[in-house]
Design a protein around this motif. Structure first.
Motif, PDB file in Angstrom:
ATOM      1  N   SER A  18      45.714  48.412  27.232  1.00  0.00           N
ATOM      2  CA  SER A  18      46.210  49.065  28.440  1.00  0.00           C
ATOM      3  C   SER A  18      46.794  50.432  28.103  1.00  0.00           C
ATOM      4  N   PHE A  19      46.572  50.882  26.878  1.00  0.00           N
ATOM      5  CA  PHE A  19      47.012  52.192  26.401  1.00  0.00           C
ATOM      6  C   PHE A  19      45.897  52.776  25.538  1.00  0.00           C
ATOM      7  N   GLU A  20      45.751  54.083  25.563  1.00  0.00           N
ATOM      8  CA  GLU A  20      44.634  54.730  24.871  1.00  0.00           C
ATOM      9  C   GLU A  20      44.945  54.927  23.381  1.00  0.00           C
ATOM     10  N   TYR A  21      44.937  53.822  22.647  1.00  0.00           N
ATOM     11  CA  TYR A  21      45.115  53.903  21.195  1.00  0.00           C
ATOM     12  C   TYR A  21      43.992  54.733  20.559  1.00  0.00           C
ATOM     13  N   TYR A  22      42.821  54.646  21.163  1.00  0.00           N
ATOM     14  CA  TYR A  22      41.650  55.375  20.689  1.00  0.00           C
ATOM     15  C   TYR A  22      41.098  56.187  21.853  1.00  0.00           C
ATOM     16  N   GLU A  23      40.529  57.331  21.548  1.00  0.00           N
ATOM     17  CA  GLU A  23      40.080  58.243  22.592  1.00  0.00           C
ATOM     18  C   GLU A  23      38.940  57.653  23.416  1.00  0.00           C
ATOM     19  N   ASN A  24      39.092  57.718  24.734  1.00  0.00           N
ATOM     20  CA  ASN A  24      38.041  57.361  25.696  1.00  0.00           C
ATOM     21  C   ASN A  24      37.683  55.869  25.727  1.00  0.00           C
ATOM     22  N   ILE A  25      38.612  55.014  25.324  1.00  0.00           N
ATOM     23  CA  ILE A  25      38.317  53.581  25.415  1.00  0.00           C
ATOM     24  C   ILE A  25      38.530  53.084  26.844  1.00  0.00           C
ATOM     25  N   LYS A  26      37.893  51.975  27.167  1.00  0.00           N
ATOM     26  CA  LYS A  26      38.074  51.326  28.465  1.00  0.00           C
ATOM     27  C   LYS A  26      39.234  50.327  28.363  1.00  0.00           C
ATOM     28  N   PHE A  27      39.942  50.139  29.478  1.00  0.00           N
ATOM     29  CA  PHE A  27      41.122  49.288  29.491  1.00  0.00           C
ATOM     30  C   PHE A  27      40.796  47.875  29.972  1.00  0.00           C
ATOM     31  N   PHE A  28      41.797  46.982  29.830  1.00  0.00           N
ATOM     32  CA  PHE A  28      41.567  45.568  30.105  1.00  0.00           C
ATOM     33  C   PHE A  28      41.165  45.311  31.556  1.00  0.00           C
ATOM     34  N   ASP A  29      41.718  46.082  32.492  1.00  0.00           N
ATOM     35  CA  ASP A  29      41.372  45.864  33.893  1.00  0.00           C
ATOM     36  C   ASP A  29      39.928  46.269  34.184  1.00  0.00           C
ATOM     37  N   GLN A  30      39.414  47.268  33.457  1.00  0.00           N
ATOM     38  CA  GLN A  30      38.017  47.660  33.612  1.00  0.00           C
ATOM     39  C   GLN A  30      37.084  46.576  33.068  1.00  0.00           C
ATOM     40  N   ILE A  31      37.506  45.936  31.984  1.00  0.00           N
ATOM     41  CA  ILE A  31      36.721  44.848  31.413  1.00  0.00           C
ATOM     42  C   ILE A  31      36.688  43.654  32.357  1.00  0.00           C
ATOM     43  N   ILE A  32      37.835  43.344  32.963  1.00  0.00           N
ATOM     44  CA  ILE A  32      37.887  42.244  33.924  1.00  0.00           C
ATOM     45  C   ILE A  32      36.963  42.521  35.101  1.00  0.00           C
ATOM     46  N   SER A  33      36.986  43.745  35.621  1.00  0.00           N
ATOM     47  CA  SER A  33      36.100  44.117  36.733  1.00  0.00           C
ATOM     48  C   SER A  33      34.640  44.033  36.331  1.00  0.00           C
ATOM     49  N   GLN A  34      34.336  44.474  35.122  1.00  0.00           N
ATOM     50  CA  GLN A  34      32.970  44.417  34.610  1.00  0.00           C
ATOM     51  C   GLN A  34      32.448  42.982  34.601  1.00  0.00           C
ATOM     52  N   LEU A  35      33.268  42.057  34.167  1.00  0.00           N
ATOM     53  CA  LEU A  35      32.838  40.668  34.066  1.00  0.00           C
ATOM     54  C   LEU A  35      32.862  39.954  35.413  1.00  0.00           C
ATOM     55  N   ARG A  36      33.733  40.369  36.312  1.00  0.00           N
ATOM     56  CA  ARG A  36      33.728  39.782  37.659  1.00  0.00           C
ATOM     57  C   ARG A  36      32.387  40.025  38.354  1.00  0.00           C
ATOM     58  N   ALA A  37      31.737  41.129  38.005  1.00  0.00           N
ATOM     59  CA  ALA A  37      30.444  41.447  38.617  1.00  0.00           C
ATOM     60  C   ALA A  37      29.363  40.445  38.231  1.00  0.00           C
ATOM     61  N   VAL A  38      29.590  39.672  37.149  1.00  0.00           N
ATOM     62  CA  VAL A  38      28.618  38.642  36.749  1.00  0.00           C
ATOM     63  C   VAL A  38      29.240  37.246  36.903  1.00  0.00           C
TER      64      VAL A  38
END
Length: 263
Positions: A132-152
């Motif tokens: 939930s913090f950009e430890y690395y440049e341009n990474i996706k966050f946990f909420d984006q991953i949850i949304s990605q998987l909700r689509a399937v």
């Protein structure tokens, strides 16, 4: 339980150690060894290998903002290494996997993106360390991953804290006090219950077992309550009745386990 370990540097540990005897490790991936899982099949990709703690290495460049945070500057001391990448769809599309762990310091979203067809087909349970913090440049966050998987048709079944930090004030004060901001979460994602109920009995039992181990007792039972002459269901019902009978003991046991885990 057929298992993929993506980000396997530490070996089987934590919750997975509890069920190690039940795991059939199909493959382990560690990017430092030359091949990483990603969203594309590529050659000669930059990998940022952290010198002090290789477990902090990533396919994404560490963020310079980390220099002001307590205990995080070590991530900025890295060397580049060239590796190759491949996708879950390329490697496992025709295979049936039950469980996947992904701990890759920022590339979790891309790994899933390159395996969505495989995930829709095989319906593995997913345990991921996310940010939930950009430890690395341009990474996706946990909420984006949850949304990605909700689509399937995947849903969130569990979440706990994986990382936290605070700004380092020790140049002004003797010690650094105060609470830490939540910066990362371990998440447990699985297909919704309707999707799981459509699976064959063997697969449902495997998923039910993992739910049971995670104390999702009602979900675990629901997945197999319509299976007749099931030794697994019979034994689980006996354990649930035991948990009800000795409820206070199990509550106390859980408190001590949590205290031990925190220490």
């Amino acid at each position: 339980i057929d298992f993929l370990d993506i980000g396997a540097r530490g070996g089987i540990e934590g919750w997975f150690k509890i069920i190690e005897k039940n795991l059939n490790v199909i493959e382990k991936f560690e990017a430092e060894e030359g091949t990483a899982v990603f969203n594309k099949k590529l050659e000669d990709v930059d990998y940022f290998l952290t010198k002090k703690d290789p477990a902090q290495s990533s396919l994404f460049k560490p963020n310079k903002k980390l220099s002001i945070y307590e205990g995080q500057s070590s991530r900025l001391d890295f060397q580049k290494k060239t590796i190759n990448t491949n996708t879950l769809d390329n490697l496992f599309l025709k295979k049936n996997i039950d469980l996947i762990k992904i701990d890759t310091q920022g590339s979790e979203y891309e790994i899933l993106e390159g395996g969505l067809n495989f995930i829709k087909q095989s319906k593995p349970l997913l345990f991921l360390e996310t940010w939930s913090f950009e430890y690395y440049e341009n990474i996706k966050f946990f909420d984006q991953i949850i949304s990605q998987l909700r689509a399937v048709n995947y849903e969130l079944y569990g979440l706990d804290l994986a990382a936290s930090h605070r700004i380092d004030l020790r140049t002004k004060f003797k010690i650094n006090l105060g609470g830490q901001r939540c910066t990362g979460f371990n998440i447990f994602m699985a297909p919704n219950l309707d999707e799981i109920k459509k699976l064959d009995i063997e697969k449902r039992i495997k998923i039910s077992f993992i739910f049971f181990v995670h104390d999702l007792l009602s979900h675990a039972h629901f997945l197999v309550d319509d299976i007749e002459n099931s030794e697994f269901k019979t034994q689980m019902e006996l354990l649930i009745k035991k948990r009800i009978k000795y409820k206070k003991f199990y509550q106390l046991k859980k408190i001590f386990q949590n205290i031990n885990f925190r220490f």
